[in-house]
Design an enzyme around this catalytic site. Structure first.
Site, PDB file in Angstrom:
ATOM      1  N   HIS A   1      25.029 -51.647   7.445  1.00 63.71           N
ATOM      2  CA  HIS A   1      25.608 -50.491   8.136  1.00 63.71           C
ATOM      3  C   HIS A   1      25.774 -49.309   7.174  1.00 63.71           C
ATOM      4  CE1 HIS A   1      28.224 -47.985  10.540  1.00 63.71           C
ATOM      5  NE2 HIS A   1      29.109 -47.999   9.556  1.00 63.71           N
TER       6      HIS A   1
ATOM      7  N   HIS B   1      24.441 -45.081   7.223  1.00 64.22           N
ATOM      8  CA  HIS B   1      25.105 -43.856   6.768  1.00 64.22           C
ATOM      9  C   HIS B   1      24.309 -42.945   5.864  1.00 64.22           C
ATOM     10  CE1 HIS B   1      29.228 -43.867   8.281  1.00 64.22           C
ATOM     11  NE2 HIS B   1      29.191 -45.183   8.208  1.00 64.22           N
TER      12      HIS B   1
ATOM     13  N   GLU C   1      30.046 -41.449  12.766  1.00 61.10           N
ATOM     14  CA  GLU C   1      29.798 -42.830  13.192  1.00 61.10           C
ATOM     15  C   GLU C   1      29.084 -42.898  14.546  1.00 61.10           C
ATOM     16  OE1 GLU C   1      30.246 -45.609  11.525  1.00 61.10           O
ATOM     17  OE2 GLU C   1      31.606 -45.049   9.901  1.00 61.10           O
TER      18      GLU C   1
ATOM     19  N   SER D   1      22.804 -48.571  13.177  1.00 57.68           N
ATOM     20  CA  SER D   1      22.828 -49.952  12.684  1.00 57.68           C
ATOM     21  C   SER D   1      23.161 -50.969  13.774  1.00 57.68           C
ATOM     22  CB  SER D   1      23.835 -50.083  11.532  1.00 57.68           C
ATOM     23  OG  SER D   1      25.158 -49.886  11.987  1.00 57.68           O
TER      24      SER D   1
HETATM   25 FE   LIG Z   1      30.515 -46.569   9.127  1.00 58.28          FE
END
Ligand SMILES: [Fe+3]
Ligand SMILES: [Fe+3]
Lengths: 266, 266
Positions: A122, A127, A167, A186
């Site tokens: 993730h 990111h 996010e 993700s």
């Molecule tokens: Fe995150």
């Protein structure tokens, strides 16, 4: 018992490199392979451009110093391994320092499809691509700086701005809904839920509305915010976010829209 | 972002004492006052006897060295502050060493009624009384020793044995349902749910059944196990729990009985 996890942070060596086992590299490889087609189909341009710029390995867990080298070149950011749980003060402090805090462990195969704690797949796959984009880099840094000025009681307000953009933000390209956020990049199941299912409520990017919107981490989001123009993030980075937080607090949280179960009080 | 929390572990000084603010002491005091009547009405004898033996302060957060002194006298245990999130390997290792790992922060007033992470009110008020009882002390130690022999993939199986006894076990006294577990002692809403509501399913204490029963941490338990005779815990402590885990794994988990929401895969 204190909060416990089977995952333990991996400690980097003096050069910042972490030893992953062949099985851990294989998990990365399989996660990457399982996700890349949907990502290419549904993630937005800024993410996909970043993924290309980073040119991360597909068959083994990337190393933070390698990713940092590319990030530093693009936006002055770096990525640094941290413990599996960190305080918001540390989180905001690192963002203020243009350093992305990354959980360093990778999920085991039995958690291939779902893991509550963010893992390095993730963190890196989700990111770091956006952090090559100056607008996301600047916006993330602005949230970090606001966090430095915030009091403890404001932390859970400020984090919603991060949650619904970095996010789980969405955008549109040629009228088509695309995903921006790392939590979508993700997630095998949430990415199509967000952009294809027509189930979620879509709202226009608005800082005060975002600050007032409660969320849960363990379900598909029922509400997403759509950032039509990435330059809105630059504008947001110039605001005094503490003023926005005070305004949001004065009005209070919006009502919950997600299914509730009988929550316990511990 | 890595898993983040507004709570940061408090670091003890060289003598093992922690400085709590007056506001933190006041939160303890109010939690204690809010819970003590229900605890006296519904907790079982072993817990209540332990609470009396420990004679912990009601108006300020107790200190681990003071609690440890009483525990050591009773059963050879002690309690030690740990970070807000620890690995299962550390958790089991400490139990094997007759040391109870305790989160050291206390919830803030806005989380008075519900907090996801266990805090020191749960750890000290909820857990330490039972550790004055040789049966619970021995049983906890046995789980720790089994954890030392377990592989990583077994950790989430073994923890269910801890969960359904030490955290959420029930018993009966003169035909009346009473609570044993620390998660009930420290929960304003779950204690009456467990012993008075007639909603939960009650099952007989059986190690294999327990190992096969999934649970969620964030809702009131829909299933509790009833330990009719505390000596069953001594018997359990003498078993080879790894054999039980292998047997449970061969049969597999029972089906979920709790309400499910669309879980995300991250
Ligand atoms: Fe995150
Ligand atoms: Fe506990």
């Amino acid at each position: 018992m204190p909060k416990s996890t089977k995952y333990v942070a991996k400690i980097p060596n003096e050069q910042g490199f972490i030893d992953y086992t062949p099985e851990e590299d294989a998990v990365w490889s399989d996660l990457y392979a399982a996700q890349i087609d949907a990502v290419e189909a549904h993630m937005a341009r800024p993410y996909l451009d970043g993924l290309k710029k980073l040119n991360m390995p597909q068959s083994k867990v990337p190393q933070c110093p390698d990713i940092s080298e590319a990030l530093t070149r693009e936006t002055g950011w770096k990525v640094q391994p941290v413990p599996a749980l960190i305080g918001f003060d540390k989180f905001y402090g690192m963002l203020a320092d243009r350093t992305f805090p990354a959980a360093s462990f990778i999920r085991s195969r039995e958690d291939f499809d779902y893991i509550e704690e963010p893992d390095i797949f993730h963190e890196i796959f989700g990111h770091t691509p956006l952090l090559t984009d100056p607008r996301f880099a600047e916006f993330s840094n602005a949230i970090g700086k606001a966090g430095l000025k915030a009091e403890k009681k404001d932390f859970s307000w400020l984090i919603r701005l991060y949650w619904f953009t970095i996010e789980f933000g969405l955008t549109r390209e040629n009228g088509e809904l695309k995903a921006l956020g790392s939590g979508l990049a993700s997630s095998k199941t949430e990415l199509p839920h967000a952009v294809l299912s027509n189930e979620p409520t879509l709202r226009a990017f608005d800082i005060e509305d975002i600050l007032r919107t409660p969320y849960r981490i363990d379900i598909h989001q029922p509400i997403y915010f759509v950032i039509e123009d990435m330059d809105e993030l630059f504008a947001a980075a110039d605001r005094d976010l503490m003023v926005d937080i005070k305004a949001a607090q004065a009005k209070g949280l919006f009502a919950l829209v997600y299914p509730t179960v009988e929550k316990k009080a511990s």
